[in-house]
Motif scaffolding. Structure first.
Motif, PDB file in Angstrom:
ATOM      1  N   SER A  43      86.409  33.555  69.972  1.00 52.42           N
ATOM      2  CA  SER A  43      86.229  32.523  70.989  1.00 52.42           C
ATOM      3  C   SER A  43      87.449  32.417  71.898  1.00 52.42           C
ATOM      4  CB  SER A  43      85.960  31.168  70.325  1.00 52.42           C
ATOM      5  OG  SER A  43      84.776  31.193  69.571  1.00 52.42           O
ATOM      6  N   LEU A  44      88.623  32.734  71.365  1.00 51.93           N
ATOM      7  CA  LEU A  44      89.838  32.698  72.177  1.00 51.93           C
ATOM      8  C   LEU A  44      89.714  33.710  73.315  1.00 51.93           C
ATOM      9  CD1 LEU A  44      92.487  32.692  69.278  1.00 51.93           C
ATOM     10  CD2 LEU A  44      91.403  30.709  70.370  1.00 51.93           C
ATOM     11  N   ARG A  45      89.313  34.910  72.970  1.00 52.59           N
ATOM     12  CA  ARG A  45      89.160  36.005  73.936  1.00 52.59           C
ATOM     13  C   ARG A  45      88.058  35.701  74.943  1.00 52.59           C
ATOM     14  NH1 ARG A  45      89.475  41.869  74.286  1.00 52.59           N
ATOM     15  NH2 ARG A  45      87.445  42.881  74.354  1.00 52.59           N
ATOM     16  N   LYS A  46      86.979  35.101  74.463  1.00 51.03           N
ATOM     17  CA  LYS A  46      85.862  34.772  75.348  1.00 51.03           C
ATOM     18  C   LYS A  46      86.217  33.627  76.294  1.00 51.03           C
ATOM     19  CE  LYS A  46      82.257  36.380  72.177  1.00 51.03           C
ATOM     20  NZ  LYS A  46      81.008  36.039  71.474  1.00 51.03           N
ATOM     21  N   THR A  47      86.989  32.669  75.795  1.00 51.33           N
ATOM     22  CA  THR A  47      87.393  31.542  76.636  1.00 51.33           C
ATOM     23  C   THR A  47      88.280  32.025  77.783  1.00 51.33           C
ATOM     24  OG1 THR A  47      87.243  30.000  74.777  1.00 51.33           O
ATOM     25  CG2 THR A  47      88.578  29.306  76.661  1.00 51.33           C
ATOM     26  N   PHE A  48      89.179  32.956  77.488  1.00 53.52           N
ATOM     27  CA  PHE A  48      89.997  33.563  78.538  1.00 53.52           C
ATOM     28  C   PHE A  48      89.097  34.107  79.646  1.00 53.52           C
ATOM     29  CE2 PHE A  48      91.459  37.452  80.527  1.00 53.52           C
ATOM     30  CZ  PHE A  48      92.734  37.136  80.987  1.00 53.52           C
ATOM     31  N   GLY A  49      88.097  34.894  79.268  1.00 49.60           N
ATOM     32  CA  GLY A  49      87.217  35.524  80.246  1.00 49.60           C
ATOM     33  C   GLY A  49      86.398  34.523  81.033  1.00 49.60           C
ATOM     34  N   TYR A  50      85.910  33.491  80.342  1.00 46.95           N
ATOM     35  CA  TYR A  50      85.104  32.484  81.029  1.00 46.95           C
ATOM     36  C   TYR A  50      85.909  31.803  82.124  1.00 46.95           C
ATOM     37  CZ  TYR A  50      82.353  28.360  82.008  1.00 46.95           C
ATOM     38  OH  TYR A  50      81.646  27.386  82.663  1.00 46.95           O
ATOM     39  N   PHE A  51      87.130  31.380  81.809  1.00 45.38           N
ATOM     40  CA  PHE A  51      87.939  30.679  82.802  1.00 45.38           C
ATOM     41  C   PHE A  51      88.503  31.641  83.854  1.00 45.38           C
ATOM     42  CE2 PHE A  51      87.754  27.207  79.775  1.00 45.38           C
ATOM     43  CZ  PHE A  51      87.586  26.123  80.640  1.00 45.38           C
ATOM     44  N   TYR A  52      88.661  32.892  83.487  1.00 45.64           N
ATOM     45  CA  TYR A  52      89.073  33.890  84.479  1.00 45.64           C
ATOM     46  C   TYR A  52      88.010  33.988  85.577  1.00 45.64           C
ATOM     47  CZ  TYR A  52      90.458  38.366  86.518  1.00 45.64           C
ATOM     48  OH  TYR A  52      90.833  39.351  87.403  1.00 45.64           O
ATOM     49  N   ILE A  53      86.738  34.074  85.177  1.00 46.12           N
ATOM     50  CA  ILE A  53      85.652  34.143  86.146  1.00 46.12           C
ATOM     51  C   ILE A  53      85.522  32.821  86.900  1.00 46.12           C
ATOM     52  CG2 ILE A  53      83.143  34.342  86.418  1.00 46.12           C
ATOM     53  CD1 ILE A  53      84.474  36.998  85.888  1.00 46.12           C
ATOM     54  N   LYS A  54      85.594  31.711  86.190  1.00 44.21           N
ATOM     55  CA  LYS A  54      85.441  30.391  86.800  1.00 44.21           C
ATOM     56  C   LYS A  54      86.511  30.144  87.858  1.00 44.21           C
ATOM     57  CE  LYS A  54      84.888  25.511  85.564  1.00 44.21           C
ATOM     58  NZ  LYS A  54      83.549  25.394  86.167  1.00 44.21           N
ATOM     59  N   GLY A  71      87.770  32.319  89.798  1.00 37.57           N
ATOM     60  CA  GLY A  71      87.661  33.253  90.914  1.00 37.57           C
ATOM     61  C   GLY A  71      88.075  34.672  90.610  1.00 37.57           C
ATOM     62  N   GLY A  72      88.291  34.999  89.349  1.00 36.98           N
ATOM     63  CA  GLY A  72      88.693  36.347  88.989  1.00 36.98           C
ATOM     64  C   GLY A  72      87.587  37.367  89.221  1.00 36.98           C
ATOM     65  N   ASN A  73      87.971  38.613  89.419  1.00 36.64           N
ATOM     66  CA  ASN A  73      87.029  39.701  89.679  1.00 36.64           C
ATOM     67  C   ASN A  73      86.430  40.201  88.364  1.00 36.64           C
ATOM     68  OD1 ASN A  73      85.985  42.397  90.170  1.00 36.64           O
ATOM     69  ND2 ASN A  73      87.008  42.294  92.153  1.00 36.64           N
ATOM     70  N   VAL A  74      85.109  40.214  88.277  1.00 37.69           N
ATOM     71  CA  VAL A  74      84.449  40.611  87.036  1.00 37.69           C
ATOM     72  C   VAL A  74      84.745  42.068  86.680  1.00 37.69           C
ATOM     73  CG1 VAL A  74      82.255  41.276  88.104  1.00 37.69           C
ATOM     74  CG2 VAL A  74      82.299  40.492  85.727  1.00 37.69           C
ATOM     75  N   ILE A  75      84.964  42.908  87.680  1.00 34.63           N
ATOM     76  CA  ILE A  75      85.283  44.313  87.414  1.00 34.63           C
ATOM     77  C   ILE A  75      86.658  44.416  86.744  1.00 34.63           C
ATOM     78  CG2 ILE A  75      85.651  46.597  88.419  1.00 34.63           C
ATOM     79  CD1 ILE A  75      82.762  45.629  88.513  1.00 34.63           C
ATOM     80  N   THR A  76      87.599  43.611  87.230  1.00 32.20           N
ATOM     81  CA  THR A  76      88.924  43.582  86.607  1.00 32.20           C
ATOM     82  C   THR A  76      88.827  43.096  85.172  1.00 32.20           C
ATOM     83  OG1 THR A  76      89.962  43.148  88.749  1.00 32.20           O
ATOM     84  CG2 THR A  76      91.251  42.631  86.794  1.00 32.20           C
ATOM     85  N   LEU A  77      88.036  42.038  84.943  1.00 31.96           N
ATOM     86  CA  LEU A  77      87.866  41.521  83.581  1.00 31.96           C
ATOM     87  C   LEU A  77      87.195  42.559  82.689  1.00 31.96           C
ATOM     88  CD1 LEU A  77      88.183  39.090  81.679  1.00 31.96           C
ATOM     89  CD2 LEU A  77      85.918  38.320  82.430  1.00 31.96           C
ATOM     90  N   MET A  78      86.231  43.273  83.224  1.00 29.19           N
ATOM     91  CA  MET A  78      85.564  44.341  82.482  1.00 29.19           C
ATOM     92  C   MET A  78      86.586  45.373  81.996  1.00 29.19           C
ATOM     93  SD  MET A  78      82.743  47.070  83.946  1.00 29.19           S
ATOM     94  CE  MET A  78      84.009  48.047  84.789  1.00 29.19           C
ATOM     95  N   LYS A  79      87.523  45.718  82.863  1.00 30.61           N
ATOM     96  CA  LYS A  79      88.553  46.687  82.484  1.00 30.61           C
ATOM     97  C   LYS A  79      89.507  46.104  81.449  1.00 30.61           C
ATOM     98  CE  LYS A  79      88.390  49.372  86.774  1.00 30.61           C
ATOM     99  NZ  LYS A  79      87.905  50.591  86.105  1.00 30.61           N
ATOM    100  N   MET A  80      89.829  44.815  81.571  1.00 30.73           N
ATOM    101  CA  MET A  80      90.671  44.163  80.554  1.00 30.73           C
ATOM    102  C   MET A  80      90.024  44.248  79.175  1.00 30.73           C
ATOM    103  SD  MET A  80      91.952  40.614  82.294  1.00 30.73           S
ATOM    104  CE  MET A  80      92.666  40.525  83.941  1.00 30.73           C
TER     105      MET A  80
END
Length: 216
Positions: free
Chosen positions: A161-172, A174-183
């Motif tokens: 959940s820690l890792r998923k929470t990072f991603g959720y707020f990254y997208i929220k 304004g982060g780029n989903v392609i960048t998050l995909m690579k992370m």
């Protein structure tokens, strides 16, 4: 292409991110409170360790096993360079300066040496030699779940959940989903969006905040 399957272990359900920022702050503040109220050195270290696990987990998007296997030398210079246990792929990037300072303060408070595990677990003894193992994923799950229950998180919560929470707020934010995909080392953006539980209602909330008009 078949959809990505979500792994569970020992009967656990799929873990979910925290989506409410106020609840996220309550989660972290509760961990800090435990550290402040600790009555022994051992309990104080354990509470400090648990807070730092959450802090790094929420801010690095490491997989649980990679997070718990970190040694001081892997991270203390502020430049992370590790090999993922699951994929064998490398993760290397510079940490946020504020997070790096938090890590250095934690290392100093707990008198950790370069080759110590960042998150110490059980002590073992073999052939007269004592050594310390890293905290296990199962124990990390129990610690995070207990803290989540205490602050009112109703969804299944664990180390991932820690890792998923990072991603959720990254997208929220304004982060780029392609960048998050690579992370995350995912193969497709759709996999990443499913992983962080970015759903239709999240998209609608973001759309309702957009207003574009001529300037007066």
């Amino acid at each position: 292409m078949a959809k990505r399957r979500v792994k569970t272990f020992k009967g656990q359900k799929e873990t979910l991110p925290i989506k409410d920022k106020r609840l996220l702050h309550s989660f972290m503040n509760n961990l800090l409170l435990k550290r402040d109220l600790a009555t022994t050195d051992v309990k104080r270290y354990q509470a400090d360790r648990n807070y730092m696990i959450a802090l790094l987990g929420f801010n690095t998007a490491f997989r649980a096993n990679d997070l718990l296997q970190l040694r001081v030398i892997d991270i203390k210079k502020g430049y992370v360079h590790i090999k993922e246990l699951k994929t064998g792929k490398m993760q290397h990037y510079r940490m946020d300066k504020r997070l790096h300072k938090d890590v250095l303060d934690y290392i100093e408070r707990n008198h950790l040496a370069d080759h110590d595990y960042l998150f110490k677990g059980q002590k073992k003894k073999q052939s007269g030699i004592s050594y310390v193992l890293p905290l296990t994923r199962e124990m990390g799950y129990k610690i995070m779940k207990k803290n989540a229950d205490e602050v009112g998180v109703v969804s299944t919560f664990g180390m991932h959940s820690l890792r998923k929470t990072f991603g959720y707020f990254y997208i929220k934010n304004g982060g780029n989903v392609i960048t998050l995909m690579k992370m995350y080392n995912h193969d497709e953006p759709a996999t990443t969006l499913r992983y962080v539980c970015w759903e239709n209602d999240d998209a609608e909330k973001e759309r309702s905040r957009v207003y574009i008009a001529a300037t007066k």
